[in-house]
Write a protein that holds these residues in place. Sequence first.
Motif, PDB file in Angstrom:
ATOM      1  N   LYS A  69       0.823  -1.206   0.000  1.00  0.00           N
ATOM      2  CA  LYS A  69       0.000   0.000   0.000  1.00  0.00           C
ATOM      3  C   LYS A  69       0.865   1.268   0.000  1.00  0.00           C
ATOM      4  O   LYS A  69       0.421   2.321  -0.462  1.00  0.00           O
ATOM      5  CB  LYS A  69      -0.913   0.022   1.230  1.00  0.00           C
ATOM      6  CG  LYS A  69      -2.143  -0.861   1.124  1.00  0.00           C
ATOM      7  CD  LYS A  69      -3.085  -0.584   2.281  1.00  0.00           C
ATOM      8  CE  LYS A  69      -4.408  -1.312   2.083  1.00  0.00           C
ATOM      9  NZ  LYS A  69      -5.348  -1.032   3.198  1.00  0.00           N
ATOM     10  N   ASP A 144       2.649   6.199  -2.408  1.00  0.00           N
ATOM     11  CA  ASP A 144       1.419   5.912  -1.673  1.00  0.00           C
ATOM     12  C   ASP A 144       0.232   6.248  -2.569  1.00  0.00           C
ATOM     13  O   ASP A 144       0.114   7.374  -3.046  1.00  0.00           O
ATOM     14  CB  ASP A 144       1.382   6.745  -0.386  1.00  0.00           C
ATOM     15  CG  ASP A 144       0.218   6.369   0.527  1.00  0.00           C
ATOM     16  OD1 ASP A 144      -0.741   5.741   0.050  1.00  0.00           O
ATOM     17  OD2 ASP A 144       0.269   6.719   1.717  1.00  0.00           O
ATOM     18  N   SER A 146      -2.750   6.809  -1.858  1.00  0.00           N
ATOM     19  CA  SER A 146      -3.614   7.863  -1.319  1.00  0.00           C
ATOM     20  C   SER A 146      -3.078   9.258  -1.635  1.00  0.00           C
ATOM     21  O   SER A 146      -3.806  10.247  -1.522  1.00  0.00           O
ATOM     22  CB  SER A 146      -3.766   7.704   0.197  1.00  0.00           C
ATOM     23  OG  SER A 146      -2.534   7.959   0.858  1.00  0.00           O
ATOM     24  N   LYS A 147      -1.788   9.340  -2.012  1.00  0.00           N
ATOM     25  CA  LYS A 147      -1.183  10.625  -2.365  1.00  0.00           C
ATOM     26  C   LYS A 147      -1.195  10.866  -3.871  1.00  0.00           C
ATOM     27  O   LYS A 147      -0.679  11.872  -4.347  1.00  0.00           O
ATOM     28  CB  LYS A 147       0.280  10.672  -1.885  1.00  0.00           C
ATOM     29  CG  LYS A 147       0.477  10.368  -0.410  1.00  0.00           C
ATOM     30  CD  LYS A 147      -0.079  11.450   0.480  1.00  0.00           C
ATOM     31  CE  LYS A 147       0.300  11.208   1.939  1.00  0.00           C
ATOM     32  NZ  LYS A 147      -0.316  12.204   2.839  1.00  0.00           N
ATOM     33  N   THR A 156      -0.587   4.318  -7.991  1.00  0.00           N
ATOM     34  CA  THR A 156      -1.527   3.188  -7.960  1.00  0.00           C
ATOM     35  C   THR A 156      -1.191   2.108  -8.988  1.00  0.00           C
ATOM     36  O   THR A 156      -1.110   0.921  -8.634  1.00  0.00           O
ATOM     37  CB  THR A 156      -2.972   3.693  -8.151  1.00  0.00           C
ATOM     38  OG1 THR A 156      -3.268   4.652  -7.128  1.00  0.00           O
ATOM     39  CG2 THR A 156      -3.959   2.547  -8.065  1.00  0.00           C
TER      40      THR A 156
END
Length: 243
Positions: A69, A144, A146-147, A156
Amino acid sequence: MKSKQENITIISIVIVRRFICFFGIAIIFVLNGYAQINELSIELEIVSISKGNYHPSPQELIKGDTFPKRIDFEFIVYNNSNKMLMIGSNTRCYYHSDGKETNYEEIGRFLMINGTDTIPLYTDRYYLHPNPHSSVKAIWGIIDSSKDFKACPIFTPFLKRWTNVGKDNTKELYNYLKSSRFVYVPILADYQRVLDKLNNKSIIDCIIYPRNTLEVKKKEPFSVFVGYLEEKDYDYIYPSEYK
């Protein structure tokens, strides 16, 4: 009136002088670059991989269905000169741009390069100011999801590359990271803007900051910490303590 031979001699002298001048400037430029490489160095000290459970379908989770992740990189910058160190990186607005912040300083980028992959690591703005009390600085870079930049994601797709149902891809990801190059690329215009904001202009000559791309040296032997994002402590170190 000068003869044809005299004109040729004069032209030859001018050409030689210009060549010597150009060659001298080039030598100075190269020497300055090598001098700064000796004055500033960067090492990749820590790499940590945080895994999470992977749910490819509504079916029951198979043991071992995990994927990375987040990957954290700790870079240590060493200042070997007698000047005050100034270095930073800020790609937060690059990945989370809302179109409103147009004058932010990105300062520089940490790039991970492997084959055709060139990935700018996510960094948040650090206190960018000449520090007379320390010759060492730590900067963290992150991969990451989420960033990620939602319109054109980079992290991703990279992290999903290491997802495989029922298989632990730690070894493959480790080999990828081990074979990767890491470099720091300064953005000189941003450094200049920071220098222009200094109230005390007299200290500018006492400041050292990167003016050329710096190759990052990986700590040897190269190893990574591996664990789960939800847990504080890491499970093991790969490869020496791989389970």
